[in-house]
Design a protein around this motif. Structure first.
Motif, PDB file in Angstrom:
ATOM      1  N   HIS A 158      13.417   7.984  -1.216  1.00 55.52           N
ATOM      2  CA  HIS A 158      12.583   8.926  -0.482  1.00 55.52           C
ATOM      3  C   HIS A 158      11.337   8.272   0.133  1.00 55.52           C
ATOM      4  O   HIS A 158      10.653   8.881   0.935  1.00 55.52           O
ATOM      5  N   MET A 159      11.062   7.015  -0.229  1.00 55.18           N
ATOM      6  CA  MET A 159       9.900   6.317   0.320  1.00 55.18           C
ATOM      7  C   MET A 159      10.167   5.922   1.770  1.00 55.18           C
ATOM      8  O   MET A 159      11.275   5.529   2.119  1.00 55.18           O
TER       9      MET A 159
ATOM     10  N   VAL B 182       0.864  -1.176   0.000  1.00 53.85           N
ATOM     11  CA  VAL B 182       0.000   0.000   0.000  1.00 53.85           C
ATOM     12  C   VAL B 182       0.903   1.229   0.000  1.00 53.85           C
ATOM     13  O   VAL B 182       1.790   1.344   0.845  1.00 53.85           O
ATOM     14  N   ILE B 183       0.670   2.133  -0.952  1.00 54.08           N
ATOM     15  CA  ILE B 183       1.470   3.351  -1.074  1.00 54.08           C
ATOM     16  C   ILE B 183       0.538   4.550  -1.004  1.00 54.08           C
ATOM     17  O   ILE B 183      -0.444   4.630  -1.745  1.00 54.08           O
ATOM     18  N   VAL B 184       0.845   5.468  -0.094  1.00 53.92           N
ATOM     19  CA  VAL B 184       0.112   6.728   0.019  1.00 53.92           C
ATOM     20  C   VAL B 184       1.159   7.832   0.110  1.00 53.92           C
ATOM     21  O   VAL B 184       1.898   7.916   1.088  1.00 53.92           O
ATOM     22  N   GLY B 185       1.231   8.650  -0.932  1.00 47.75           N
ATOM     23  CA  GLY B 185       2.254   9.700  -0.964  1.00 47.75           C
ATOM     24  C   GLY B 185       3.639   9.080  -0.976  1.00 47.75           C
ATOM     25  O   GLY B 185       3.946   8.248  -1.828  1.00 47.75           O
ATOM     26  N   ASN B 186       4.461   9.452   0.004  1.00 46.51           N
ATOM     27  CA  ASN B 186       5.806   8.895   0.129  1.00 46.51           C
ATOM     28  C   ASN B 186       5.885   7.793   1.173  1.00 46.51           C
ATOM     29  O   ASN B 186       6.970   7.327   1.493  1.00 46.51           O
ATOM     30  N   ASP B 187       4.750   7.394   1.718  1.00 37.32           N
ATOM     31  CA  ASP B 187       4.702   6.329   2.730  1.00 37.32           C
ATOM     32  C   ASP B 187       4.249   5.027   2.082  1.00 37.32           C
ATOM     33  O   ASP B 187       3.441   5.032   1.151  1.00 37.32           O
ATOM     34  N   TYR B 188       4.777   3.913   2.593  1.00 35.19           N
ATOM     35  CA  TYR B 188       4.323   2.616   2.109  1.00 35.19           C
ATOM     36  C   TYR B 188       4.346   1.602   3.239  1.00 35.19           C
ATOM     37  O   TYR B 188       4.997   1.785   4.272  1.00 35.19           O
TER      38      TYR B 188
END
Length: 128
Positions: free
Chosen positions: A92-93, A55-61
């Protein structure tokens, strides 16, 4: 001269070449699943071992473990092999916990819904 039998051609164009390899499977609903392909059939129904949903939201996973996972072929959009030698994500993730990514997903969904309702409310202005 090399000779290829019809069976060789069939196997090269099917999922057989991906057996026991780590794959990324993109589903129609946008989910991204990763796991090792253990079985498949002529309808692209597939069994992934050690599956997880990325699951990826913006730069977060977050990778949410699913275990042994059966995928119905009609839901498959894309299947590709993952390169285990390469880093999968850009630097950057940021890896976050499952509760954090769920909150981020919810906030993203609510923002999208709000944008849609605002657009509907403004339709009467007809900016075109």
């Amino acid at each position: 001269m090399s000779w290829t039998s019809p069976e060789d051609i069939y196997l090269s164009t099917s999922l057989a070449s991906y057996l026991d390899r780590k794959l990324l499977v993109l589903l129609r609903d946008g989910k991204k699943l990763m796991g090792t392909l253990r079985s498949f059939d002529q309808f692209a129904n597939a069994v992934l071992e050690g599956a997880c949903e990325r699951v990826i939201v913006g730069n977060d996973y977050c990778d949410i473990p699913l275990g042994l996972y059966v995928i119905r072929g009609e839901n498959v959009v894309l299947i590709g092999e993952l390169d285990t030698e390469r880093e999968e994500l850009p630097p950057h993730m940021r890896l976050v916990s499952e509760p954090e990514i769920r909150r981020a997903q919810k906030a993203e969904r609510e923002a999208s819904e709000l944008k849609g309702t605002m657009r509907k409310r403004m339709e009467f202005l007809d900016f075109d």
